[in-house]
Motif scaffolding. Structure first.
Motif, PDB file in Angstrom:
ATOM      1  N   VAL A 146      25.737  47.307  37.858  1.00 33.32           N
ATOM      2  CA  VAL A 146      26.122  45.924  37.580  1.00 33.32           C
ATOM      3  C   VAL A 146      26.391  45.140  38.856  1.00 33.32           C
ATOM      4  CG1 VAL A 146      27.156  46.545  35.355  1.00 33.32           C
ATOM      5  CG2 VAL A 146      28.610  46.356  37.388  1.00 33.32           C
ATOM      6  N   ASN A 147      26.147  43.834  38.764  1.00 32.16           N
ATOM      7  CA  ASN A 147      26.535  42.892  39.808  1.00 32.16           C
ATOM      8  C   ASN A 147      28.019  42.587  39.600  1.00 32.16           C
ATOM      9  OD1 ASN A 147      26.998  40.703  41.477  1.00 32.16           O
ATOM     10  ND2 ASN A 147      25.106  39.639  40.927  1.00 32.16           N
ATOM     11  N   VAL A 148      28.874  43.040  40.517  1.00 32.60           N
ATOM     12  CA  VAL A 148      30.316  42.900  40.308  1.00 32.60           C
ATOM     13  C   VAL A 148      30.757  41.437  40.300  1.00 32.60           C
ATOM     14  CG1 VAL A 148      30.901  45.171  41.215  1.00 32.60           C
ATOM     15  CG2 VAL A 148      30.807  43.227  42.770  1.00 32.60           C
ATOM     16  N   ASN A 149      29.946  40.553  40.882  1.00 30.49           N
ATOM     17  CA  ASN A 149      30.278  39.128  40.852  1.00 30.49           C
ATOM     18  C   ASN A 149      30.121  38.529  39.456  1.00 30.49           C
ATOM     19  OD1 ASN A 149      30.827  38.370  43.743  1.00 30.49           O
ATOM     20  ND2 ASN A 149      28.832  39.346  43.964  1.00 30.49           N
ATOM     21  N   PHE A 174      26.987  45.431  44.145  1.00 33.53           N
ATOM     22  CA  PHE A 174      26.543  46.150  42.962  1.00 33.53           C
ATOM     23  C   PHE A 174      27.256  47.491  42.853  1.00 33.53           C
ATOM     24  CE2 PHE A 174      23.328  43.020  43.532  1.00 33.53           C
ATOM     25  CZ  PHE A 174      22.870  42.720  42.251  1.00 33.53           C
ATOM     26  N   ALA A 175      27.637  47.834  41.623  1.00 34.84           N
ATOM     27  CA  ALA A 175      28.378  49.071  41.377  1.00 34.84           C
ATOM     28  C   ALA A 175      27.704  49.861  40.263  1.00 34.84           C
ATOM     29  CB  ALA A 175      29.824  48.769  40.992  1.00 34.84           C
ATOM     30  N   ASP A 195      35.794  53.897  41.160  1.00 31.86           N
ATOM     31  CA  ASP A 195      34.920  53.187  42.091  1.00 31.86           C
ATOM     32  C   ASP A 195      34.759  51.725  41.680  1.00 31.86           C
ATOM     33  OD1 ASP A 195      34.561  55.507  43.504  1.00 31.86           O
ATOM     34  OD2 ASP A 195      32.633  56.001  42.592  1.00 31.86           O
ATOM     35  N   LEU A 196      34.583  51.487  40.394  1.00 29.81           N
ATOM     36  CA  LEU A 196      34.424  50.115  39.913  1.00 29.81           C
ATOM     37  C   LEU A 196      35.679  49.293  40.177  1.00 29.81           C
ATOM     38  CD1 LEU A 196      33.040  47.831  38.216  1.00 29.81           C
ATOM     39  CD2 LEU A 196      34.221  48.822  36.247  1.00 29.81           C
ATOM     40  N   LEU A 197      36.837  49.830  39.825  1.00 31.47           N
ATOM     41  CA  LEU A 197      38.083  49.074  39.961  1.00 31.47           C
ATOM     42  C   LEU A 197      38.398  48.745  41.423  1.00 31.47           C
ATOM     43  CD1 LEU A 197      40.267  50.939  37.310  1.00 31.47           C
ATOM     44  CD2 LEU A 197      39.158  48.722  37.076  1.00 31.47           C
ATOM     45  N   SER A 198      37.879  49.556  42.346  1.00 31.38           N
ATOM     46  CA  SER A 198      38.132  49.314  43.759  1.00 31.38           C
ATOM     47  C   SER A 198      37.416  48.058  44.264  1.00 31.38           C
ATOM     48  CB  SER A 198      37.725  50.521  44.600  1.00 31.38           C
ATOM     49  OG  SER A 198      36.319  50.696  44.583  1.00 31.38           O
ATOM     50  N   PHE A 199      36.479  47.522  43.495  1.00 31.50           N
ATOM     51  CA  PHE A 199      35.769  46.311  43.887  1.00 31.50           C
ATOM     52  C   PHE A 199      36.613  45.055  43.734  1.00 31.50           C
ATOM     53  CE2 PHE A 199      31.989  48.899  43.704  1.00 31.50           C
ATOM     54  CZ  PHE A 199      31.093  48.288  44.571  1.00 31.50           C
ATOM     55  N   PHE A 200      37.721  45.160  42.986  1.00 28.36           N
ATOM     56  CA  PHE A 200      38.480  43.976  42.621  1.00 28.36           C
ATOM     57  C   PHE A 200      39.836  43.938  43.301  1.00 28.36           C
ATOM     58  CE2 PHE A 200      35.511  44.930  39.246  1.00 28.36           C
ATOM     59  CZ  PHE A 200      34.848  43.716  39.139  1.00 28.36           C
ATOM     60  N   LYS A 201      40.325  42.714  43.507  1.00 22.85           N
ATOM     61  CA  LYS A 201      41.607  42.495  44.186  1.00 22.85           C
ATOM     62  C   LYS A 201      42.756  42.909  43.269  1.00 22.85           C
ATOM     63  CE  LYS A 201      39.805  38.640  46.869  1.00 22.85           C
ATOM     64  NZ  LYS A 201      39.845  37.203  47.144  1.00 22.85           N
ATOM     65  N   SER A 241      46.839  53.217  38.034  1.00 26.89           N
ATOM     66  CA  SER A 241      47.459  52.242  38.927  1.00 26.89           C
ATOM     67  C   SER A 241      46.584  51.013  39.072  1.00 26.89           C
ATOM     68  CB  SER A 241      47.717  52.862  40.302  1.00 26.89           C
ATOM     69  OG  SER A 241      48.640  53.919  40.216  1.00 26.89           O
ATOM     70  N   LYS A 242      45.291  51.227  39.248  1.00 29.78           N
ATOM     71  CA  LYS A 242      44.362  50.106  39.393  1.00 29.78           C
ATOM     72  C   LYS A 242      44.244  49.318  38.094  1.00 29.78           C
ATOM     73  CE  LYS A 242      41.555  52.101  43.098  1.00 29.78           C
ATOM     74  NZ  LYS A 242      40.251  52.712  43.450  1.00 29.78           N
ATOM     75  N   GLU A 243      44.214  50.027  36.969  1.00 30.25           N
ATOM     76  CA  GLU A 243      44.138  49.337  35.678  1.00 30.25           C
ATOM     77  C   GLU A 243      45.369  48.462  35.464  1.00 30.25           C
ATOM     78  OE1 GLU A 243      41.419  52.029  32.668  1.00 30.25           O
ATOM     79  OE2 GLU A 243      43.570  52.382  32.719  1.00 30.25           O
ATOM     80  N   ASP A 244      46.544  49.011  35.765  1.00 37.52           N
ATOM     81  CA  ASP A 244      47.783  48.245  35.575  1.00 37.52           C
ATOM     82  C   ASP A 244      47.817  47.023  36.481  1.00 37.52           C
ATOM     83  OD1 ASP A 244      48.578  50.060  33.709  1.00 37.52           O
ATOM     84  OD2 ASP A 244      50.062  51.066  34.965  1.00 37.52           O
ATOM     85  N   ALA A 245      47.306  47.176  37.698  1.00 34.73           N
ATOM     86  CA  ALA A 245      47.310  46.060  38.648  1.00 34.73           C
ATOM     87  C   ALA A 245      46.382  44.942  38.197  1.00 34.73           C
ATOM     88  CB  ALA A 245      46.907  46.547  40.030  1.00 34.73           C
TER      89      ALA A 245
END
Length: 244
Positions: free
Chosen positions: A205-208, A196-197, A238-244, A121-125
């Motif tokens: 990694v720095n998610v920014n 960071f994630a 966890d990584l994908l949750s950092f992004f809108k 779901s997160k990947e598709d979004a």
């Protein structure tokens, strides 16, 4: 969200049990086919757009790892199903999303499907979008020990950190690298400001600085300097949750 799946298992009884459990307890899983060996599995994988593969480890004429090696780059999630717990580390290294022991626990099966559903779901979004972190870069600082004292660096200048046994390599956006006699876990705890994630046993990694996410065997991220880093299946959600 519907998940297109196949079951790769050499025992008919085990296939029937898993299919029955999925039908009863995981109705969002659409089983498109079954395979009893890796050759049949390859045909199904190449002829279907899959989200999920339930994969037994031991099969005739090759095992699960042989199959994944033959497939190469993949964009489906893998749930290993086996009676042997000594394959757990190999499964993680093969970027399995989940590891189910036989006899299959219904609760664990539901957890596995829920986890894969969340990832897909997160990947598709996020597909075809420019990644925008939920958090903004902050001008925090961190000290790194040196023989003659310590150095202060801005956390915003860190692209990523890489594990090197009991050392950590810190890569900066100035194309400089620092080697520090601290573990990656130390920096994971120190850089806990939300920017960071931990994406892999070897990478923080720095998610920014993440500009792109790529689907694949385990997924990967592209940083602002063009560096591509692998994402382990267990860290993907966890990584994908950092992004809108």
């Amino acid at each position: 969200m519907k998940l297109n799946a196949i079951i790769v298992e050499d025992e008919q009884t085990s296939r029937d049990i898993l299919k029955n459990y999925l039908s009863k307890y995981c109705p969002n899983v659409n089983v498109l086919g079954e395979a009893e060996n890796i050759e049949q599995a390859l045909v199904l994988i190449r002829n279907n757009d899959l989200d999920l593969v339930f994969l037994d480890v031991e099969m005739p004429y090759g095992n699960a790892f042989d199959l994944l090696e033959k497939v190469g780059d993949i964009n489906f999630e893998t749930v290993f199903v086996t009676a042997y717990n000594h394959y757990a580390m190999e499964a993680l290294n093969a970027h399995a999303s989940y590891y189910l022991m036989k006899p299959i626990s219904i609760d664990e099966l539901i957890k596995a499907v829920d986890y894969v559903t969340e990832i897909k779901s997160k990947e598709d979004a996020l597909q075809d979008q420019v990644l925008v972190p939920k958090t903004n870069s902050v001008s925090g600082k961190i000290t790194i020990p040196q023989q003659d004292g310590f150095e202060v660096i801005n956390t915003a200048d860190i692209l990523y950190c890489k594990a090197d046994d009991n050392y950590t390599e810190i890569y900066l956006n100035s194309n400089k690298k620092k080697l520090v006699s601290k573990t990656l876990k130390y920096f994971e705890d120190a850089l806990n400001d939300g920017n960071f994630a931990r994406i892999h046993k070897s990478y923080l990694v720095n998610v920014n600085e993440v500009v792109k996410y790529l689907k694949g065997k385990g997924g990967s991220v592209v940083l602002s300097n063009g560096k591509q880093l692998m994402v382990s299946a267990s860290k993907k959600s966890d990584l994908l949750s950092f992004f809108k």
